[in-house]
Design a protein around this motif. Structure first.
Motif, PDB file in Angstrom:
ATOM      1  N   TYR A  91       1.178  -1.307   0.400  1.00 34.51           N
ATOM      2  CA  TYR A  91       0.288  -0.035   0.076  1.00 34.51           C
ATOM      3  C   TYR A  91       1.152   1.020  -0.019  1.00 34.51           C
ATOM      4  N   GLU A  92       1.962   1.247   0.628  1.00 36.18           N
ATOM      5  CA  GLU A  92       2.862   2.342   0.580  1.00 36.18           C
ATOM      6  C   GLU A  92       3.635   2.683  -1.210  1.00 36.18           C
ATOM      7  N   ASN A  93       3.691   1.860  -1.169  1.00 33.93           N
ATOM      8  CA  ASN A  93       4.251   1.572  -2.362  1.00 33.93           C
ATOM      9  C   ASN A  93       3.373   2.300  -3.624  1.00 33.93           C
ATOM     10  N   LEU A  94       2.069   2.094  -3.668  1.00 32.77           N
ATOM     11  CA  LEU A  94       0.814   1.989  -4.728  1.00 32.77           C
ATOM     12  C   LEU A  94       0.326   3.704  -3.578  1.00 32.77           C
ATOM     13  N   LYS A  95       0.914   4.290  -3.043  1.00 29.19           N
ATOM     14  CA  LYS A  95       0.319   5.080  -2.222  1.00 29.19           C
ATOM     15  C   LYS A  95      -1.008   5.348  -1.958  1.00 29.19           C
ATOM     16  N   ILE A 134       4.305   7.288   6.573  1.00 31.33           N
ATOM     17  CA  ILE A 134       3.223   8.051   5.612  1.00 31.33           C
ATOM     18  C   ILE A 134       3.410   9.596   5.847  1.00 31.33           C
ATOM     19  N   TYR A 135       3.250  10.217   6.838  1.00 28.90           N
ATOM     20  CA  TYR A 135       3.661  11.839   6.763  1.00 28.90           C
ATOM     21  C   TYR A 135       4.430  11.823   5.577  1.00 28.90           C
ATOM     22  N   SER A 136       5.622  11.776   6.096  1.00 31.09           N
ATOM     23  CA  SER A 136       7.296  11.816   4.444  1.00 31.09           C
ATOM     24  C   SER A 136       6.211  11.834   3.515  1.00 31.09           C
ATOM     25  N   ASN A 137       5.875   9.943   3.218  1.00 29.28           N
ATOM     26  CA  ASN A 137       5.247   9.824   1.123  1.00 29.28           C
ATOM     27  C   ASN A 137       3.824  11.504   1.279  1.00 29.28           C
ATOM     28  N   LEU A 138       3.583  11.724   2.512  1.00 27.14           N
ATOM     29  CA  LEU A 138       2.694  12.550   1.643  1.00 27.14           C
ATOM     30  C   LEU A 138       3.139  14.306   1.654  1.00 27.14           C
ATOM     31  N   GLY A 139       4.796  14.305   1.485  1.00 30.70           N
ATOM     32  CA  GLY A 139       5.506  15.643   1.428  1.00 30.70           C
ATOM     33  C   GLY A 139       5.259  16.093   2.367  1.00 30.70           C
ATOM     34  N   ILE A 140       5.286  15.418   4.619  1.00 31.09           N
ATOM     35  CA  ILE A 140       5.438  16.488   5.024  1.00 31.09           C
ATOM     36  C   ILE A 140       6.931  15.628   6.246  1.00 31.09           C
TER      37      ILE A 140
END
Length: 651
Positions: free
Chosen positions: A133-137, A163-169
């Motif tokens: 799910y992380e790789n699929l965002k 998840i915050y990192s992947n969302l740009g925070i």
């Protein structure tokens, strides 16, 4: 001397042998072959899970094909356990190939239909879902998976920093990550410290701070080198593979930072080194780090005009590129064709990127908005759960405090009774001190009385000894006034017997212990006294006395003294009649069980032949028999080839 030809043949033979041996070793160490040789599905699953370097000699596609064949066989055999195990391995291989959607679909299906599987296998499926799910965002789904992990007890808390990192925070991600992980980090865990510093470096890099990120990445590199080079902890091949793969990722991160700082030569060095390590230890499987570092390296090579090298990297067959990497690849192709003055192809890639960007931009913004909303909702739910848990803890603590108050009241009452009991003990103690003083006083009186009685006893023994010596002196005077030889001998014998008894009393008053006689010293004194009477001096008759450690009371010591007096006197008078006779006398007393044993031997002329007839008329023999009877025993007499032996046991 070796000729060139012979040296060539030897070298050729050595190379062929080494190559053959290496092929045998490689064949033996081939994880794919070892996996196939496992006897059943369960053994294959265990081998698969513990072998991180499974793609070292065979590609993931070969593993995928083999698993499909095994799955068909299990389905034909209707072996539900084997079917589940092969599908579980398929999910992992699909993830390793980068087919995240297929991996998610298969893992989800397995998890929903197999609720009774062991917790360890649930953990594997949930980890696969989390990572896919992380790789699929799909961060909302990822959050749901993490909730499930917490409910199963696989984690204490739901973490959102990645998840915050992947969302740009990234700044919030780093703050939560440090707060969560730093408190559990062991300084001696080199691998854990490498991961920790690398993750912080990633957050700093994503937050557009590459110089500080490089510092963290280099700290991570130092820790992973310590981990790999440590000779203290012996590592398995899987641990070495995991460590080297992390090293490749860290070095690649350093290269990306240098690329962002426009230090392209440094970036090329680190990125090439990173790809070399990841290609070796990722073992054929696709990797987001591999793809990202390849695109970064291609970009740096375009900057330093290594155009053909950059083109080769861009043409690598990455089967599963996400939209972001696809955009970057198209952009780099356009830049390459611009530098080659092939504007038609450059325009093609620019237009392709515009279409791709327009199609995903709106959808991506909407998805990210939804993900953030879901994440905030999850955090609120998590915070609410933590609040309820804290509230329950406070209520429990309040109940515990109330119970403690009740216990304290009980303790106070117990303390009062304890103090009363202690007062009673103090009173009893003071009484006991008074009684002890009386006892000590009485003890002193008794001890003084005992000392006085000991003194009196010694005085008595001394006086008895003196009286016996006086008797001995009277007998000596009588001897001088007697002309009869028989009378003189009788008087001398009586005198000797009196001396034996006097010697007993002398030994008693000389001892600290008035109750016993130490027999070794007594016998030695007695023998010396008898020798002086018969003027033998001991220079020709060798007398051995063995009575060390034997102590007798006065009731036994006096009979023993008289018996020995008779025996030693007889030996001197009859056993060794001549003044120049040589011989041996052996006197032995020892303890046996609850009694004792006495033995007297000489090697003189022995007893006369008519001894049995003379026994009744012999004063000495009659006296010894009576004395032995007093000791509650019987005298035994043995004629020897040379000499005579007297012995008896006594109580």
């Amino acid at each position: 001397m070796f000729t060139k030809k012979s040296i060539f043949y030897c070298l050729f033979f050595f190379i062929i042998t080494a190559t053959f041996a290496q092929s045998i070793v490689d064949e033996d160490a081939n994880p794919y072959k070892l996996f196939q040789s496992s006897p059943n599905a369960n053994e294959r699953l265990q081998f698969f899970l513990k072998t991180e370097n499974r793609y070292s000699q065979s590609s993931p596609f070969e593993w995928k094909k083999t698993l499909e064949d095994y799955l068909k066989q299990a389905e034909i055999a209707k072996d539900s356990t084997a079917i589940f195990q092969y599908k579980l391995m398929q999910s992992q291989v699909l993830y390793d190939l980068g087919e995240f959607s297929k991996s998610v679909a298969l893992s989800n299906n397995l998890y929903q239909k197999n609720k009774d599987i062991p917790l360890e296998q649930k953990k594997i499926l949930l980890e696969l879902l989390d990572n896919s799910y992380e790789n699929l965002k799909l961060y909302r789904k990822q959050t749901e998976v993490r909730k499930e992990k917490k409910e199963l007890g696989l984690t204490d808390n739901i973490t959102f920093y990645d998840i915050y990192s992947n969302l740009g925070i990234p700044d919030k991600a780093m703050e939560e990550y440090i707060q969560e992980v730093s408190k559990t980090l062991d300084p001696k865990d080199f691998y854990g410290n490498a991961v920790y510093n690398n993750n912080i470096g990633v957050y700093l890099w994503l937050d557009k701070n590459p110089p500080t990120a490089i510092t963290k990445f280099k700290s991570a590199e130092s820790f992973i080198n310590l981990y790999l080079n440590s000779v203290v902890d012996i590592k398995t091949e899987n641990e070495l593979t995991k460590g080297n793969l992390l090293k490749g990722i860290i070095i690649g991160n350093i290269g990306k930072c240098y690329a962002d700082l426009k230090k392209f030569d440094d970036a090329v060095f680190y990125l090439k080194k990173s790809l070399q390590i990841i290609d070796e230890y990722r073992m054929g499987a696709n990797s987001s780090d591999l793809i990202e570092n390849t695109l970064y390296l291609a970009e740096c090579q375009l900057q330093v005009n290594e155009l053909e090298s950059a083109k080769k990297l861009l043409e690598r067959d990455f089967k599963f590129l996400d939209a972001e990497n696809q955009l970057k690849r198209n952009k780099l192709f356009a830049a390459y064709y611009d530098k080659m003055a092939d504007f038609a192809n450059a325009s093609f890639y620019y237009k392709k990127n515009i279409r791709l960007r327009d199609s995903i931009a709106l959808n991506e913004r909407e998805i990210i908005g939804q993900q953030l909303e879901a994440l905030v909702q999850s955090e609120l739910e998590n915070s609410k759960a933590l609040y309820l848990e804290s509230k329950e803890n406070l209520e429990r603590k309040s109940d515990e405090l109330a119970a403690m108050d009740s216990k304290i009241s009980t303790v106070y009452i117990s303390l009062i009774f304890t103090l009363l009991g202690f007062s009673g003990l103090v009173y009893a103690y003071l009484r006991s001190i008074k009684v002890q003083r009386i006892i000590v006083k009485q003890k002193h009186i008794i001890e003084a009385s005992l000392v006085e009685k000991d003194s009196l006893l010694k005085e008595i023994h001394h006086r008895v000894k003196n009286n016996l010596q006086m008797v001995s002196s009277l007998l000596s005077l009588q001897t001088k006034n007697t002309r009869s030889k028989a009378a003189i001998e009788a008087l001398e014998e009586g005198k000797s017997r009196v001396k034996a008894m006097a010697l007993i009393h002398q030994k008693l008053y000389q001892n600290d212990d008035l109750s016993v006689i130490e027999m070794q010293g007594y016998i030695e004194s007695l023998v010396n006294s008898i020798q002086s009477v018969y003027k033998k001096g001991g220079h020709k008759i060798n007398i051995t006395i063995d009575a060390e450690g034997v102590e007798l009371d006065i009731d036994r010591a006096i009979p023993f003294g008289l018996i020995l007096n008779e025996l030693v006197s007889n030996s001197f008078k009859y056993g060794f009649p001549n003044a120049d006779d040589e011989g041996k006398i052996y006197i032995h007393i020892r303890k046996i069980d609850k009694g004792g044993f006495f033995e007297y031997t000489d090697d003189g002329i022995g007893l006369p032949d008519d001894m049995e007839e003379r026994t009744g008329s012999s004063m000495g023999i009659r006296l010894m028999n009576r004395l032995v009877n007093q000791l509650q025993s019987t005298l035994n007499i043995d004629k020897l080839d040379k000499g005579v032996r007297f012995w008896f046991n006594f109580k």
